[in-house]
Design an enzyme around this catalytic site. Structure first.
Site, PDB file in Angstrom:
ATOM      1  N   TYR A  24      -7.965 -15.701  -4.590  1.00 28.61           N
ATOM      2  CA  TYR A  24      -9.194 -17.044  -4.280  1.00 28.61           C
ATOM      3  C   TYR A  24     -10.311 -16.223  -5.177  1.00 28.61           C
ATOM      4  O   TYR A  24     -11.365 -17.195  -5.123  1.00 28.61           O
ATOM      5  CB  TYR A  24      -9.835 -15.986  -3.022  1.00 28.61           C
ATOM      6  CG  TYR A  24      -8.980 -16.048  -1.805  1.00 28.61           C
ATOM      7  CD1 TYR A  24      -7.701 -16.063  -2.167  1.00 28.61           C
ATOM      8  CD2 TYR A  24      -9.574 -15.553  -0.535  1.00 28.61           C
ATOM      9  CE1 TYR A  24      -6.459 -16.120  -0.433  1.00 28.61           C
ATOM     10  CE2 TYR A  24      -8.469 -15.490   0.767  1.00 28.61           C
ATOM     11  CZ  TYR A  24      -7.264 -16.019   0.455  1.00 28.61           C
ATOM     12  OH  TYR A  24      -5.916 -15.855   1.492  1.00 28.61           O
ATOM     13  N   ASP A  57      -5.993 -11.082   3.329  1.00 29.03           N
ATOM     14  CA  ASP A  57      -6.909 -12.130   4.558  1.00 29.03           C
ATOM     15  C   ASP A  57      -5.547 -12.268   5.557  1.00 29.03           C
ATOM     16  O   ASP A  57      -5.665 -12.133   6.917  1.00 29.03           O
ATOM     17  CB  ASP A  57      -7.328 -12.984   4.222  1.00 29.03           C
ATOM     18  CG  ASP A  57      -7.598 -14.356   4.475  1.00 29.03           C
ATOM     19  OD1 ASP A  57      -8.084 -14.051   4.987  1.00 29.03           O
ATOM     20  OD2 ASP A  57      -7.291 -15.522   3.972  1.00 29.03           O
ATOM     21  N   LYS A 101       2.608  -5.979  -3.783  1.00 26.91           N
ATOM     22  CA  LYS A 101       3.704  -6.830  -3.924  1.00 26.91           C
ATOM     23  C   LYS A 101       3.759  -6.742  -5.880  1.00 26.91           C
ATOM     24  O   LYS A 101       4.417  -7.842  -6.586  1.00 26.91           O
ATOM     25  CB  LYS A 101       3.317  -8.421  -4.234  1.00 26.91           C
ATOM     26  CG  LYS A 101       4.987  -8.913  -3.531  1.00 26.91           C
ATOM     27  CD  LYS A 101       5.888  -8.749  -2.950  1.00 26.91           C
ATOM     28  CE  LYS A 101       7.152  -9.518  -2.925  1.00 26.91           C
ATOM     29  NZ  LYS A 101       7.878  -8.600  -1.504  1.00 26.91           N
ATOM     30  N   ASP A 134       4.812  -7.172   2.048  1.00 30.67           N
ATOM     31  CA  ASP A 134       5.876  -7.731   3.414  1.00 30.67           C
ATOM     32  C   ASP A 134       6.249  -6.111   4.028  1.00 30.67           C
ATOM     33  O   ASP A 134       6.674  -6.270   5.431  1.00 30.67           O
ATOM     34  CB  ASP A 134       7.200  -8.349   2.597  1.00 30.67           C
ATOM     35  CG  ASP A 134       7.596  -7.430   1.624  1.00 30.67           C
ATOM     36  OD1 ASP A 134       7.459  -6.436   0.773  1.00 30.67           O
ATOM     37  OD2 ASP A 134       8.827  -8.174   0.535  1.00 30.67           O
TER      38      ASP A 134
END
Ligand code: NAD
Length: 500
Positions: free
Chosen positions: A144, A248, A191, A224
């Site tokens: 972002y 987000d 991740k 995940d």
């Protein structure tokens, strides 16, 4: 690697009458209706704040201000250092940046705190599970940061930028929040298995900082799996700290666990700035119709009251909102039959002030200590460093073999040798037997022949000069070795880097 543990409790500013000053940004769409509801509730709870109402968002863009945030709004925020804000629309077609992002960056509100707690009578597949957790989302870095480039006519890139300082600030805030709210665990969702240097930096920072909070259970999990676990057993989580984009997505998911966006409050926190707002947007289809659910902004106002050290009023307002649901008062997003409008729902909540529902246990919340880190730009310093190679990004429709043989020829002499070429991250030269569907965007990796050589800029230009006679190059990246550790990741199929 440097780090330091210093915190401070945010102070607030008062006006001539001793009232705590708060900037109020009504915002766009349903914003004016729901912020008005929250303000009425705060006033009914007996807290006399000095509200300073200022504009931001669509009307400001339309009036020709490309930032969406006028100077007088910024001046008020600089003075009050605290705001209650409605959602802001970024009008499509004006070409401006988001006014929300402008505010976050301008005041470096690096953490976005998004709590969710189950409501009695708001039926969801998770009702009765006791969902009560907070997502702490990094708020200014990551994908972002908005650094994007079209690198070839058909290939675009977005830079995922994460810093040790940014990670450390948000991780420390997550632990301090756990301490302030008496929570026993903090999870970190990343991740890091795929993005070892960026998401991995957040994981490593989390593991470092966790050692300073031995009474809090710290656990890392892949994002995940976090999404999976949040749907399978959300009650296991108390605080989840995560990067900007992951946060987000996860925080919209967690708002869904308790009934939807109408219920999810939030706070954008920085070293000396706090902007409280709902997670939801402007809900254009409901705007101006007295239909919106004001709960999320009301609970954002509860967070604001705690920030202003108004703990009694905060507990009363929070209890009243939950009492309204316990007594079956709903807006249209919860129940169609007998649904109340925004104003009528607010009236009911006000009438229930300080009337906690049966079994309601207010959370004992101590003042949040905001981490204070060094503001040095070179937050992390190293003893030794060298440039151990160069990634050159080329645009060509030639084959990997053609490009590879040409580049080997250009580096037959000199300090660099071609190590490999990859296409979208998979090694294609020397061939490894895979046959990816290549695009005209090649990353050509050169490493120094000697383990100790520190590549000079003159050597870089010599190579680039040879390459540009035959191929169009669009990007260079130095391969850096810091304190003996390589600062890059290998391509899929790429072997060890001798001499790193
Ligand atoms: P949205 O949150 O406005 O709406 C998504 C859905 O949730 C819609 O069905 C809406 O009706 C419903 N909803 C949202 N808030 C509600 C409430 N309080 N009560 C009842 N129902 C509610 O998201 P969107 O449609 O993706 O975005 C609309 C605009 O809002 C866009 O311009 C977007 O950029 C902006 N936005 C702003 C912020 C912010 O200022 N923080 C956040 C998100 C989106």
């Amino acid at each position: 690697m440097s780090s330091q543990r210093e915190t401070h409790v945010v102070t607030f500013r008062v006006d001539a009458r001793g009232r705590k000053r708060v900037t109020l940004i009504p915002g766009d769409g349903i914003g004016p209706e729901v912020t008005r509801a929250a303000r009425r509730l705060v006033e009914a709870a007996g807290v006399d704040l000095a509200w300073e109402e200022h504009a931001a968002g669509a009307q400001v863009f339309k009036a020709g201000d490309p930032t969406g945030v006028p100077a007088e709004t910024i001046r008020s925020l600089e003075e009050t250092r605290v705001a209650l804000k409605g959602p802001l629309e970024t009008p499509v077609g004006y070409g401006e940046k988001s006014a929300n992002v402008t505010l976050r960056k301008l005041f470096e509100t690096y953490a976005n705190v998004r709590p969710v707690r189950e409501f009695t009578n708001v039926r969801t597949p998770f009702s009765g599970r006791g969902v009560d957790l907070v997502v702490v989302r990094e708020n200014v870095e990551d994908l972002y940061a908005g650094i994007e480039h079209q690198q070839t006519p058909g290939v675009a890139q977005c830079l995922k930028l994460m810093s040790r300082k940014g990670c450390e600030k948000v991780v420390r805030l997550a632990f301090e929040l756990a301490v302030a709210e008496g929570r026993r665990s903090v999870h970190c969702a990343t991740k890091a298995n795929i993005m070892k240097l960026t998401e991995g930096l957040l994981k490593r920072t989390f593991e470092d900082v966790a050692k300073e909070y031995p009474t809090i259970r710290a656990q890392h999990l892949l994002v995940d799996n976090a999404a999976h676990q949040l749907v399978r057993a959300p009650e296991q989580f108390e605080v989840i700290v995560t990067s900007n984009m992951n946060g987000d997505i996860l925080s919209d998911l967690t708002s869904g666990l308790i009934g939807g966006l109408g219920f999810a409050p939030g706070a954008n926190l920085g070293a000396d700035m706090a902007i409280f707002e709902a997670v939801h947007g402007t809900a254009p289809s409901l705007a101006g119709r007295d239909l919106a659910n004001p709960t999320a902004v009301m609970l954002s106002a509860v967070m604001l009251l705690r920030h202003l050290d108004e703990h009694t009023a905060a507990a009363q307002v929070e209890a009243a909102v939950h009492a309204a649901y316990a007594r079956g008062h709903f807006t249209g997003d919860v129940a169609s039959a007998g649904a109340l409008g925004t104003t009528a729902f607010t009236d009911r909540v006000i009438s229930l002030l300080a009337q906690a529902p049966d079994g309601w246990k207010p959370r004992q919340v101590a003042p949040l200590k905001i981490p204070q880190l060094s503001t040095r730009a070179d937050f992390v310093r190293v003893e030794s460093r060298r440039v151990g190679g160069l990634d050159v990004f080329l645009e060509t429709s030639a084959t990997a073999q053609t490009v590879g043989r040409a580049l080997e020829e250009f580096t037959r002499d000199g300090p660099l040798r071609l190590k490999m070429i990859s296409n979208r991250g998979t090694q294609v030269f020397p061939t490894t037997g895979t046959a990816p569907d290549c695009v005209d965007h090649w990353r050509c990796r050169f490493v120094t022949r000697s383990d100790s050589h520190d590549l000079t800029d003159a050597e870089v230009w010599t190579l680039v000069d040879r390459i540009q006679r035959h191929f169009r190059w669009m990007h260079l990246e130095k391969l850096q070795v810091f304190d003996g550790a390589i600062g890059w990741t290998r391509a899929q199929g790429e072997g060890e880097v001798p001499g790193a």
